[in-house]
Design a protein around this motif. Structure first.
Motif, PDB file in Angstrom:
ATOM      1  N   ALA A  58      -7.394   9.768  -3.465  1.00 51.17           N
ATOM      2  CA  ALA A  58      -7.834   8.543  -2.666  1.00 51.17           C
ATOM      3  C   ALA A  58      -7.987   7.545  -3.693  1.00 51.17           C
ATOM      4  O   ALA A  58      -7.371   6.241  -3.587  1.00 51.17           O
ATOM      5  CB  ALA A  58      -8.856   8.650  -1.726  1.00 51.17           C
TER       6      ALA A  58
ATOM      7  N   ASN B 288      -6.059  12.806   5.032  1.00 48.64           N
ATOM      8  CA  ASN B 288      -6.975  12.091   3.794  1.00 48.64           C
ATOM      9  C   ASN B 288      -6.824  10.723   3.574  1.00 48.64           C
ATOM     10  O   ASN B 288      -6.619   9.908   2.550  1.00 48.64           O
ATOM     11  CB  ASN B 288      -6.353  12.905   2.362  1.00 48.64           C
TER      12      ASN B 288
ATOM     13  N   THR C  15      -7.783   6.963   2.957  1.00 50.10           N
ATOM     14  CA  THR C  15      -8.445   6.195   1.924  1.00 50.10           C
ATOM     15  C   THR C  15      -9.635   5.370   2.426  1.00 50.10           C
ATOM     16  O   THR C  15      -9.364   4.523   3.373  1.00 50.10           O
ATOM     17  CB  THR C  15      -7.647   5.179   1.091  1.00 50.10           C
ATOM     18  N   THR C  16     -10.819   5.618   2.083  1.00 46.73           N
ATOM     19  CA  THR C  16     -12.046   5.072   2.399  1.00 46.73           C
ATOM     20  C   THR C  16     -12.726   4.501   1.358  1.00 46.73           C
ATOM     21  O   THR C  16     -12.530   5.448   0.125  1.00 46.73           O
ATOM     22  CB  THR C  16     -12.991   5.734   3.377  1.00 46.73           C
TER      23      THR C  16
ATOM     24  N   GLU D 223      -0.537   7.148   2.829  1.00 48.71           N
ATOM     25  CA  GLU D 223      -1.381   8.160   2.654  1.00 48.71           C
ATOM     26  C   GLU D 223      -1.440   9.322   3.782  1.00 48.71           C
ATOM     27  O   GLU D 223      -0.848   8.792   4.917  1.00 48.71           O
ATOM     28  CB  GLU D 223      -2.870   7.513   2.692  1.00 48.71           C
TER      29      GLU D 223
ATOM     30  N   LYS E 111     -14.955   7.229  -0.559  1.00 48.88           N
ATOM     31  CA  LYS E 111     -14.063   8.427  -0.996  1.00 48.88           C
ATOM     32  C   LYS E 111     -13.422   7.885  -2.395  1.00 48.88           C
ATOM     33  O   LYS E 111     -13.328   8.762  -3.211  1.00 48.88           O
ATOM     34  CB  LYS E 111     -12.983   8.657  -0.122  1.00 48.88           C
ATOM     35  N   VAL E 112     -13.202   6.659  -2.398  1.00 40.53           N
ATOM     36  CA  VAL E 112     -12.476   6.041  -3.788  1.00 40.53           C
ATOM     37  C   VAL E 112     -13.626   6.056  -4.670  1.00 40.53           C
ATOM     38  O   VAL E 112     -13.206   6.393  -5.889  1.00 40.53           O
ATOM     39  CB  VAL E 112     -11.977   4.809  -3.419  1.00 40.53           C
TER      40      VAL E 112
ATOM     41  N   ARG F  58      -4.508   6.473  -5.204  1.00 37.39           N
ATOM     42  CA  ARG F  58      -3.832   5.426  -4.398  1.00 37.39           C
ATOM     43  C   ARG F  58      -4.195   4.066  -4.543  1.00 37.39           C
ATOM     44  O   ARG F  58      -3.200   3.333  -3.966  1.00 37.39           O
ATOM     45  CB  ARG F  58      -4.109   5.924  -2.790  1.00 37.39           C
ATOM     46  N   THR F  59      -5.320   3.752  -5.058  1.00 36.49           N
ATOM     47  CA  THR F  59      -5.864   2.456  -5.519  1.00 36.49           C
ATOM     48  C   THR F  59      -5.253   1.936  -6.866  1.00 36.49           C
ATOM     49  O   THR F  59      -5.213   0.825  -7.249  1.00 36.49           O
ATOM     50  CB  THR F  59      -7.366   2.258  -5.496  1.00 36.49           C
TER      51      THR F  59
ATOM     52  N   LYS G 273      -9.033  15.848  -2.750  1.00 36.00           N
ATOM     53  CA  LYS G 273      -8.805  14.589  -1.951  1.00 36.00           C
ATOM     54  C   LYS G 273      -9.335  13.448  -2.418  1.00 36.00           C
ATOM     55  O   LYS G 273      -8.734  12.105  -2.294  1.00 36.00           O
ATOM     56  CB  LYS G 273      -9.390  14.861  -0.488  1.00 36.00           C
TER      57      LYS G 273
ATOM     58  N   ARG H 242       0.723  -1.285   0.072  1.00 34.16           N
ATOM     59  CA  ARG H 242       0.036  -0.086   0.128  1.00 34.16           C
ATOM     60  C   ARG H 242       0.840   1.175  -0.066  1.00 34.16           C
ATOM     61  O   ARG H 242       2.088   1.322   0.676  1.00 34.16           O
ATOM     62  CB  ARG H 242      -0.727  -0.127   1.186  1.00 34.16           C
TER      63      ARG H 242
END
Ligand code: HEC
Ligand code: HEC
Length: 370
Positions: A173, A39, A41-42, A35, A45-46, A176-177, A169, A32
């Motif tokens: 997020a 902010n 990552t949820t 982050e 949010k993604v 980040r995936t 944000k 991962r």
């Protein structure tokens, strides 16, 4: 005599130790990316960030989204010399991939921004990228019921959650995936000794040894997150009138009174105005590089072979070139090995995201009025 040998051994060991402490290395990518505290990552949010990433309504005329220039069908970059641009404009730089960008600490070829959150706001406002005004964007998003709902869920603490910072944000997020770390190189480093073949292993040894690539392309994401002058040749497309217009605009915005005197992109210099930074660019990642031609900030090299030839010559021909670049005298077999190693940095499973169905404006029956 015995003592002499022991002493030599000891000195050798110490030198080795000093070397290993100092020498930059390469290694597998953690699962991962980091982050920021403000902010996390949820999932919701993604989900929101994914819609925003693909939504061309974030651009002035509704025609350009992040995915236009960082395209999941092109390994999240764009296989074009110069990036696409807002209609009637031409871009002056090649579009980099956003795959695994979440691991980096410098954004853009000139590193003018450090975080994904800060970065995401830039193209939205750029007149030659998405050409949108933040305040108008907020009003637009507020007229889309699904966005009202998702912003509320993604930022439950905010009284007025639809704002440009939260747009950025959510997109960050989502980015980040967009990561992967299952390349043959990663698997090899995690102990699967047959994940790379002999030629690739030979290439890796050249990369960290004779070819010296590791001096700049190091760390798990193959970048030192620093700037270097490699002397990449000018691309003739940089003389195109509209490419020039965009470049001149950027240089003038950076505070230069006479942008016309520059006939090409000097990267970091336009930010710092320091002589030593003329032609300096950020070291880019080499992960998945086989999938993201053409190469360099101006897309001047079409293939990895051309890039390897460039380094074999010792880089380009500019007075302030990095002292880390010297002619390499690689044999044909060594060039092949180096290329095979670069290809071993390609993930087996490149993350792919289908373009999502975008939520309509309030009262809109369907896009275009039904
Ligand atoms: C019109 C094309 C275009 C659009 C639209 C666009 N980008 Fe980019 N993007 C680029 C180019 C070109 C660069 C490199 C520019 C530079 O270095 O000055 C870049 C750089 C980046 C970087 C830094 C990558 C790195 O390795 O340094 C990220 C992250 C990024 N864009 C994300 C986004 C997001 C998120 C959006 C949507 C909000 C977006 N981009 C919209 C063309 C575009
Ligand atoms: C002195 C530091 C340095 C060394 C050493 C170095 N590179 Fe680079 N590399 C860079 C920089 C900086 C760029 C971006 C240059 C630009 O766009 O103008 C780059 C770009 C690249 C690219 C293009 C990536 C892309 O997405 O466009 C490849 C491929 C590459 N290097 C491979 C190598 C290989 C292979 C070696 C060893 C033979 C090597 N590099 C040695 C600094 C270095």
């Amino acid at each position: 005599m015995r003592r002499g040998i022991l002493a030599t051994l000891l000195v050798g060991l110490l030198l080795n130790y000093a070397d290993s402490k100092k020498a930059p290395t390469i290694g597998p990518l953690p699962d991962r990316p980091p982050e920021p505290k403000d902010n996390p990552t949820t999932p919701v949010k993604v989900e929101l960030g994914k819609l925003l990433y693909f939504d061309p309504r974030l651009s002035g005329d509704g025609s350009v989204s992040c995915a236009t220039c960082h395209d999941p069908n092109h390994a999240w970059g764009k296989r074009r010399v110069m990036s696409p641009a807002y209609p009637e404009n031409k871009h002056f730089r090649h579009s980099p991939t956003v795959l695994n960008v979440a691991y980096n600490t410098l954004m853009f070829w000139d590193g003018r921004v450090k975080t994904l959150e800060e970065q995401a706001k830039k193209p939205i406002a750029s007149p030659f990228e998405m050409n949108m005004n933040y305040d108008l964007l907020v009003e637009r998003l507020k007229s889309i019921p699904k966005y009202r709902e998702l912003f509320k869920k993604a930022f439950p603490e905010d009284k007025d959650p639809i704002n440009i910072d939260n747009v950025a944000k959510a997109i960050a997020a989502f980015e980040r995936t967009i990561v992967c770390n299952d390349s043959p190189f990663d698997r090899y480093m995690r102990g699967e000794k047959d994940a790379m073949d002999e030629l690739q292993i030979k290439g890796m040894k050249l990369f960290v040894g004779k070819a010296g690539c590791v001096k700049c392309h190091n760390g798990p994401n193959f970048t030192d997150n620093k700037f270097h002058v490699t002397g990449v040749p000018k691309n003739k497309i940089e003389d195109d009138a509209l490419v020039r217009a965009t470049r001149n605009f950027v240089i003038r915005q950076a505070g230069f009174k006479d942008p016309e005197r520059f006939d090409r992109d000097l990267g970091r210099y336009f930010i710092t105005k320091k002589e030593k930074d003329k032609g300096a660019f950020k070291t880019p990642t080499l992960r998945n590089v086989a999938l993201t031609p053409p190469y360099m900030h101006n897309g001047v090299f079409k293939t990895l072979d051309e890039v390897i030839e460039f380094y074999n010559r010792g880089g380009g021909d500019v007075p302030n070139k990095s002292p880390l670049l010297k002619p390499l005298n690689l044999t044909e077999e060594e060039k092949r090995a180096l290329k095979a190693f670069l290809e071993a940095l390609t993930c087996e499973n490149i993350p792919y995201v289908e373009e999502p169905e975008l939520p309509p404006y309030e009262g809109e029956i369907a896009k275009g009025g039904g």
